[in-house]
Design a protein around this motif. Structure first.
Motif, short mmCIF file in Angstrom:
data_model
loop_
_atom_site.label_atom_id
_atom_site.label_comp_id
_atom_site.label_asym_id
_atom_site.label_seq_id
_atom_site.Cartn_x
_atom_site.Cartn_y
_atom_site.Cartn_z
N GLY A 153 55.66 -23.85 -39.47
CA GLY A 153 56.38 -22.55 -39.69
C GLY A 153 55.65 -22.47 -40.64
O GLY A 153 56.00 -21.02 -40.92
N MET A 154 54.82 -22.08 -41.63
CA MET A 154 54.84 -21.56 -42.37
C MET A 154 53.36 -20.43 -41.91
O MET A 154 52.55 -21.18 -40.83
CB MET A 154 53.94 -22.46 -43.88
N HIS A 155 53.72 -19.37 -42.85
CA HIS A 155 52.51 -18.15 -42.47
C HIS A 155 52.52 -17.35 -43.66
O HIS A 155 53.33 -17.17 -44.03
CB HIS A 155 53.18 -17.27 -41.15
N ASN A 156 51.51 -17.00 -44.47
CA ASN A 156 51.36 -16.60 -45.74
C ASN A 156 52.43 -17.21 -46.73
O ASN A 156 53.00 -16.28 -47.39
CB ASN A 156 51.67 -14.59 -45.01
N GLY A 157 52.21 -18.14 -46.37
CA GLY A 157 53.27 -18.92 -47.85
C GLY A 157 54.47 -18.89 -48.04
O GLY A 157 55.31 -19.59 -49.16
N LYS A 158 55.00 -18.70 -46.91
CA LYS A 158 56.35 -18.36 -46.62
C LYS A 158 56.62 -18.72 -44.99
O LYS A 158 55.92 -18.69 -44.39
CB LYS A 158 57.36 -17.06 -46.69
N THR A 159 58.37 -19.41 -44.95
CA THR A 159 58.70 -19.62 -43.69
C THR A 159 57.99 -18.41 -42.86
O THR A 159 58.98 -17.27 -42.53
CB THR A 159 59.80 -19.94 -43.69
N ALA A 160 58.10 -18.69 -42.00
CA ALA A 160 58.13 -17.56 -40.35
C ALA A 160 59.64 -16.99 -40.33
O ALA A 160 60.18 -17.83 -40.12
CB ALA A 160 56.94 -17.53 -39.22
N ASP A 161 59.24 -16.06 -39.60
CA ASP A 161 60.43 -15.12 -39.48
C ASP A 161 60.71 -16.30 -37.73
O ASP A 161 60.57 -16.82 -37.06
CB ASP A 161 60.29 -14.12 -39.18
N VAL A 162 62.17 -16.01 -37.63
CA VAL A 162 62.64 -17.05 -36.88
C VAL A 162 62.70 -15.67 -35.63
O VAL A 162 62.69 -14.67 -35.70
CB VAL A 162 64.66 -16.89 -36.99
N GLY A 163 62.02 -16.57 -34.25
CA GLY A 163 61.82 -15.36 -33.17
C GLY A 163 61.20 -16.47 -32.44
O GLY A 163 61.29 -17.65 -32.10
N THR A 164 60.62 -15.92 -31.44
CA THR A 164 59.54 -16.40 -30.37
C THR A 164 58.02 -16.28 -30.75
O THR A 164 57.67 -15.46 -30.75
CB THR A 164 60.41 -16.01 -28.71
N TYR A 165 57.38 -17.60 -30.83
CA TYR A 165 56.48 -17.39 -30.64
C TYR A 165 55.10 -18.25 -29.50
O TYR A 165 55.67 -18.62 -28.72
CB TYR A 165 55.97 -19.18 -31.80
#
Length: 807
Positions: A770-782
């Motif tokens: 769930g990490m993206h650019n060093g932080k947890t990605a936003d809640v949502g649909t992927y």
């Protein structure tokens, strides 16, 4: 298992070393003190003698006088008158004191008196113009002592047939002298006088030769035939049956003498005119023996010819003599152009000396000038001197051509007579240098008779040191030296002959072989071993020292055998190659470094490597002994290859056969599987590791196979949401793959709702946290794309879909 092996038993008796010396061994018989003393007093003609017991030899007076008859021309020549005395013999005792001498007519004692029964011997050539000329056989007498008897002597008398006018009664006779008779002055034994030995015509050559078995041979030669006669004299007596030997060219007889006329005519008168047709009278023949007793020479001389008749030239005959059998053989002619009445061998047997009538060579037609040349008996022409050559030949090659090529002229101006002889005595050769034999008193230098000496007769050429005038002699009339006295060899003993005798055996484990014998020396009448046995062949049962004495009537010899034993025992065992590769083969033997090795492979050490099934052999050597053995190489293949490990899919049936490798021909093979089975084959129905061991007496081989199951195909479940809140529950988005499934070639990509790639990984089991650019990605649909290969069959899987990131 049958072995192919070659063994052999070698019994090798090697007598390799004579360590001992001789006891009483005989030197060359002419150098023994017994011979030298017996021959030290030379009774010559015309009351002359030589005493060789002093140095230089001194003269003494004998009772011998020249033969008489015919006519003497004083101051010029003795012809048809007082003829020189030929063929004397004399013998002395062991101290060199004269015992007796003879001229073939009478036997004289040491007091120069005819023995009481010593007159009337049959010498003197009564059939050969005896009214004119006396005894002219150059070797008319020969004295031979009885073997093993110091008192009795044979006196042989030879009347030779020397021309066609000569008719001889009783050519060869003998008498026996016993020195114990007549108060130890000697006499001919009554009833043992003029005993006839041979009635056939003989030449003028007669000598005694020492035999090899305490015996003596008396040698004579037939007239007109190339036949030698050897009469054997032993302690048992004189054998009247001679050994006959036919060899060599005939050197005397009518072929040489060539009588061309007779004496028919008027009686002799002052002018001698009736002798114009007289031819040569009588050949002169002598025989000589080399010091080794194995070479003979026969010399021949036609003394003179009158008008129109020439010399008969015949060379010198050289023969081999066997002192054991009396056989004369291998006759060859030395230089066919020789005219000589006597020869002598050098002490080392290699040289032959002679006085040659060189006038024959110089005139070419053989006209004689050494004797008077009578052209007309009313006007006598006389040569003042007789000139001859002293020659040396090297006979060591025993080849007629080679010998002739070694001719060396030692003296080209020897003044002597046709019939003067040479004689070897005490390593010197004496020459009767008598120029006045036909011209007495004509030598301006003084005495006309000299004793010449060849001082070093073994030396080649002029190195022989010939001196023609060493000892002046009285001006007496004689031509020849006395015949030599030859003794039978004294019994001798040869001892301490140590013979290192090696007995070899093979593969007896050190045991002394059976059938080993020692053999006494051959050529003897009897023998005595140390154990008292008398058989010439003796069996022995072990190593040690053994001796034997060999006997005959003349010799005894002791041989000591030092018997050693070497047994080369080893067992070259058959070898087995269990995997059809090189195998080492060894020789197992104590002290292996003491042997030499030769393998069929070419190796020379105590072991070798072989490959293949050909037999291999090895030979071991130690000193002169050897032993060999052969082994077979048995090749078997005990390798066990059950194949590659097997893997089955989880749901597949397991059922197959495993086979052990049983080597063809291998004996005593046993099979054991890890399952406990002992059959060559088993059926496998389950997973596991299967092992087989195949054994025999010499080899073993093992193999194994592993049987297992695996996921050939497998599945994956992809979740549609995850909660990366670090609570340890569903924190990572990842597929759930069937346990034990083999994964390969995986790829996981995550996109946001805008289609942007926010995660890309190749470890699908690691998943996205769930990490993206060093932080947890936003809640949502992927959205995701998932691909991988799964299972041992590497089935490709591909999934895509949406997922929710929930916190």
């Amino acid at each position: 298992m049958k072995k192919l092996r070659h063994r052999h038993l070698l019994l090798l008796l090697v007598c390799c070393l004579l360590l001992g010396g001789s006891v009483g061994a005989q030197p060359g018989f002419m150098n023994t003190q017994k011979f030298l003393k017996a021959n030290s007093m030379w009774a010559l003609g015309d009351k002359t003698g030589l005493n060789f017991n002093v140095s230089p030899p001194a003269t003494f007076t004998s009772a011998l006088t020249p033969a008489t008859g015919g006519m003497n021309i004083p101051g010029l020549l003795y012809v048809l008158g007082n003829d020189p005395l030929y063929g004397t013999s004399s013998v002395a005792d062991r101290q060199g004191q004269m015992l007796f001498y003879t001229d073939g007519v009478s036997v004289y004692n040491a007091n120069n008196l005819v023995m009481p029964n010593g007159a009337g011997l049959k010498g003197g050539n009564p059939g050969e113009l005896s009214v004119l000329i006396g005894n002219s056989t150059l070797q008319s007498t020969c004295v031979v002592p009885f073997p093993k008897d110091t008192n009795r002597y044979y006196v042989f008398v030879l009347n030779a047939k020397e021309d066609e006018l000569n008719i001889m009664p009783d050519p060869l006779t003998y008498s026996i002298v016993d020195m114990r008779l007549d108060n130890n002055k000697g006499n001919i034994v009554t009833g043992s006088k003029n005993l006839v030995l041979d009635t056939n015509a003989l030449s003028g050559a007669m000598i005694a030769v020492q035999g090899s078995n305490c015996d003596v041979w008396l040698l004579v030669h037939e007239y007109g035939n190339p036949v030698f006669k050897a009469y054997h004299i032993t302690e048992d007596g004189l054998d009247p049956n001679p050994v006959l030997s036919t060899t060599g060219n005939q050197l005397q007889g009518p072929a040489v003498c060539n009588i061309a006329c007779s004496l028919l005519g008027t009686p002799l008168g002052p002018t001698f005119s009736t002798l114009d047709n007289m031819a040569a009278y009588g050949t002169r023949t002598t025989m000589s023996v080399a010091p080794n007793g194995r070479l003979l020479s026969v010399a021949n001389f036609v003394p003179f010819c009158l008008t129109g008749i020439t010399y008969g030239v015949s060379g010198v005959l050289l023969c081999k003599f066997d002192p054991a059998t009396g056989v004369v053989s291998d006759g060859i002619v030395v230089d066919e152009n020789l005219q000589t009445a006597s020869v002598a061998f050098s002490p080392d047997n290699s040289k032959l000396y002679m006085v040659h009538n060189s006038v024959y060579d110089s005139l070419g037609n053989g006209t004689a000038v050494g004797f008077p040349i009578i052209q007309d008996m009313d006007s006598v022409t006389i040569s003042p001197y007789a000139y001859y050559q002293l020659l040396q030949y090297d006979v060591s090659s025993y080849n007629a051509t080679t010998i002739t090529g070694t001719k060396t002229i030692i003296d080209d101006n020897v003044k002597t007579s046709e019939f003067s002889t040479l004689r070897l005595y005490n390593d010197k050769i004496y020459v009767n240098n008598d120029p006045g034999a036909f011209t007495r008193g004509g030598d301006p230098t003084g005495s006309s008779v000299w004793l010449g000496v060849i001082d070093k007769p073994d030396a080649p050429g002029l190195g022989c040191a010939y001196n023609p005038k060493v000892i002046p002699l009285p001006d007496k009339l004689f031509y020849t030296f006395p015949n030599q006295v030859v003794f039978a060899p004294d019994p001798d003993t040869t001892g301490n002959n140590y013979k290192d005798t090696l007995v070899c055996s093979a593969h007896l484990n050190g045991a002394f072989p059976e059938g080993v014998v020692l053999t006494a020396a051959s050529g003897f009448d009897s023998c005595l071993w140390d154990d008292g046995s008398r058989n010439p062949v003796r069996s022995i049962t072990g190593p040690g020292k053994y001796w034997v004495i060999n006997f005959d009537r003349c010799h005894s010899r002791t041989d000591t055998f030092i018997v050693r034993h070497i047994d080369i025992s080893f067992d070259l065992k058959d070898v087995v190659s269990c995997y059809d590769d090189s195998v080492k083969i060894d020789v197992n033997i104590p002290d292996p470094g003491s042997y030499g090795y030769q393998w069929s492979t070419g190796a020379t050490e105590g072991s070798t490597y072989v490959k293949g099934s050909d037999p291999v052999w090895v030979k071991l050597t130690k000193e002169s002994c050897e032993a060999s053995d052969t082994a077979k190489v048995h090749v078997y293949n005990f390798k066990q290859d059950l194949g590659e490990n097997k893997v089955f899919c989880m749901n597949d049936e397991i059922s197959f056969i495993l086979n052990a490798n049983i080597p063809q021909g291998a004996p005593g093979v046993a099979v054991r599987w890890s399952t406990g089975d002992t059959d060559p084959s088993i059926r496998v129905t389950d997973t596991g590791t299967y092992t087989v061991v195949v054994r025999s007496e010499f080899c073993s081989g093992a193999g194994s196979m592993n049987v297992s199951r695996e996921l050939c195909e497998c599945y994956a479940v992809v979740p549609n949401a995850f909660t990366p809140n670090s609570d340890g529950l569903n924190d990572v988005f990842q597929p759930v793959v069937q346990g034990g499934c083999l994964l390969a070639g995986g790829s996981l990509r995550i996109f946001n709702r805008y289609g942007q790639l926010i995660y890309n990984g190749d470890d699908i089991l690691k998943g996205w946290d769930g990490m993206h650019n060093g932080k947890t990605a936003d809640v949502g649909t992927y959205f995701y794309e998932l691909s991988f290969e799964a299972g041992t069959h590497h089935k490709k899987h591909y999934y895509k879909g949406s997922l929710s990131l929930v916190k």
